[in-house]
Scaffold this motif. Sequence first.
Motif, PDB file in Angstrom:
ATOM      1  N   PRO A  34     -13.370  52.634  45.644  1.00  0.00           N
ATOM      2  CA  PRO A  34     -11.917  52.411  45.811  1.00  0.00           C
ATOM      3  C   PRO A  34     -11.293  53.474  46.706  1.00  0.00           C
ATOM      4  O   PRO A  34     -11.480  54.665  46.483  1.00  0.00           O
ATOM      5  CB  PRO A  34     -11.380  52.484  44.378  1.00  0.00           C
ATOM      6  CG  PRO A  34     -12.427  53.197  43.591  1.00  0.00           C
ATOM      7  CD  PRO A  34     -13.732  52.879  44.240  1.00  0.00           C
ATOM      8  N   ALA A  39      -7.113  53.321  40.088  1.00  0.00           N
ATOM      9  CA  ALA A  39      -8.473  52.805  39.921  1.00  0.00           C
ATOM     10  C   ALA A  39      -9.239  53.767  39.025  1.00  0.00           C
ATOM     11  O   ALA A  39      -8.839  54.922  38.837  1.00  0.00           O
ATOM     12  CB  ALA A  39      -9.169  52.659  41.270  1.00  0.00           C
ATOM     13  N   ASN A 148      -5.953  44.763  34.801  1.00  0.00           N
ATOM     14  CA  ASN A 148      -6.303  44.443  36.185  1.00  0.00           C
ATOM     15  C   ASN A 148      -6.626  45.676  37.029  1.00  0.00           C
ATOM     16  O   ASN A 148      -6.863  45.548  38.233  1.00  0.00           O
ATOM     17  CB  ASN A 148      -5.152  43.666  36.847  1.00  0.00           C
ATOM     18  CG  ASN A 148      -4.966  42.288  36.225  1.00  0.00           C
ATOM     19  OD1 ASN A 148      -5.939  41.622  35.861  1.00  0.00           O
ATOM     20  ND2 ASN A 148      -3.718  41.861  36.084  1.00  0.00           N
ATOM     21  N   PRO A 150      -8.805  48.167  38.829  1.00  0.00           N
ATOM     22  CA  PRO A 150     -10.209  48.098  39.258  1.00  0.00           C
ATOM     23  C   PRO A 150     -11.056  49.188  38.590  1.00  0.00           C
ATOM     24  O   PRO A 150     -10.649  50.345  38.513  1.00  0.00           O
ATOM     25  CB  PRO A 150     -10.129  48.328  40.772  1.00  0.00           C
ATOM     26  CG  PRO A 150      -8.719  48.028  41.141  1.00  0.00           C
ATOM     27  CD  PRO A 150      -7.885  48.394  39.951  1.00  0.00           C
ATOM     28  N   CYS A 152     -14.796  50.774  38.960  1.00  0.00           N
ATOM     29  CA  CYS A 152     -15.931  50.821  39.889  1.00  0.00           C
ATOM     30  C   CYS A 152     -17.107  51.567  39.249  1.00  0.00           C
ATOM     31  O   CYS A 152     -17.013  52.773  38.986  1.00  0.00           O
ATOM     32  CB  CYS A 152     -15.508  51.513  41.185  1.00  0.00           C
ATOM     33  SG  CYS A 152     -16.840  51.658  42.401  1.00  0.00           S
ATOM     34  N   PRO A 182     -16.460  46.801  42.312  1.00  0.00           N
ATOM     35  CA  PRO A 182     -15.395  46.973  41.309  1.00  0.00           C
ATOM     36  C   PRO A 182     -15.124  45.685  40.549  1.00  0.00           C
ATOM     37  O   PRO A 182     -15.237  44.577  41.089  1.00  0.00           O
ATOM     38  CB  PRO A 182     -14.182  47.385  42.153  1.00  0.00           C
ATOM     39  CG  PRO A 182     -14.766  47.966  43.399  1.00  0.00           C
ATOM     40  CD  PRO A 182     -16.017  47.164  43.658  1.00  0.00           C
ATOM     41  N   THR A 183     -14.757  45.848  39.287  1.00  0.00           N
ATOM     42  CA  THR A 183     -14.444  44.708  38.435  1.00  0.00           C
ATOM     43  C   THR A 183     -13.262  45.083  37.554  1.00  0.00           C
ATOM     44  O   THR A 183     -12.688  46.175  37.693  1.00  0.00           O
ATOM     45  CB  THR A 183     -15.661  44.319  37.584  1.00  0.00           C
ATOM     46  OG1 THR A 183     -15.368  43.138  36.831  1.00  0.00           O
ATOM     47  CG2 THR A 183     -16.047  45.438  36.621  1.00  0.00           C
ATOM     48  N   THR A 184     -12.866  44.218  36.653  1.00  0.00           N
ATOM     49  CA  THR A 184     -11.829  44.528  35.677  1.00  0.00           C
ATOM     50  C   THR A 184     -12.432  44.408  34.289  1.00  0.00           C
ATOM     51  O   THR A 184     -13.488  43.808  34.106  1.00  0.00           O
ATOM     52  CB  THR A 184     -10.619  43.582  35.816  1.00  0.00           C
ATOM     53  OG1 THR A 184     -11.078  42.220  35.759  1.00  0.00           O
ATOM     54  CG2 THR A 184      -9.902  43.817  37.140  1.00  0.00           C
TER      55      THR A 184
END
Length: 223
Positions: A34, A39, A148, A150, A152, A182-184
């Motif tokens: 990121p 993040a 939401n 991110p 990583c 990256p995900t949530t």
Amino acid sequence: MWIRLLKILFFALIVRPVVLIVLGLNIRNKQWLPETGPAVIVANHNSHLDTLVLMSLYPLRQIHKVRPVAAADYFLKHKALAWFALNIIGIIPLDRSNFKRDLFKQCHEALNRGDILLIFPEGSRGNAEQLSKLKGGVHHLLKDGRNNTPVCPVMLHGLGMALPKGTALLVPYNCDVIIGEPTTIPESSREFIEQLAETFQQLSSQCLTRHQALDESTSKEAD
């Protein structure tokens, strides 16, 4: 202002030469790191070098926006260490002995400012190249209103051999940084931990595959 200058000088003159020359990092998938916050970066933890290496992935002008979340009972126990940890490294101290409602208050404030948090979900340093049991702190941090944000994942390989837990002697060792997409966070803490453990395993496999390819190449050259 002068503290930020000291921080930049520390990373420019000490950390980066060690990272680039002594360790010789191999970085994969840096495009997934990121660039701005809010993040969270989650990584495995085998060495005190882990934090410095992750921070060194960022430009010096941005390094003050990268905030490691660290144990207050360890880094604030001595005045000199506390000053260095808070001002030069820029840690967010976390009181692990008192899980109260405002435990993550400083973390939320940092995310509100657009910072990037570094968190080690194992909680503390483990044995070299061994992943310890993961904890759900990241999920508790983000579950209410920050779903939401991110997250990583990063797998660090070799740093536990370069500076193992319990030693102060740095050993030159080729190290890898494998960055995941990256995900949530999912709804449940258990699902998050299972998902993260699987991701770490996949990233570790990428690292092993690379080393096997290098070994085969070296073997062919020797023949």
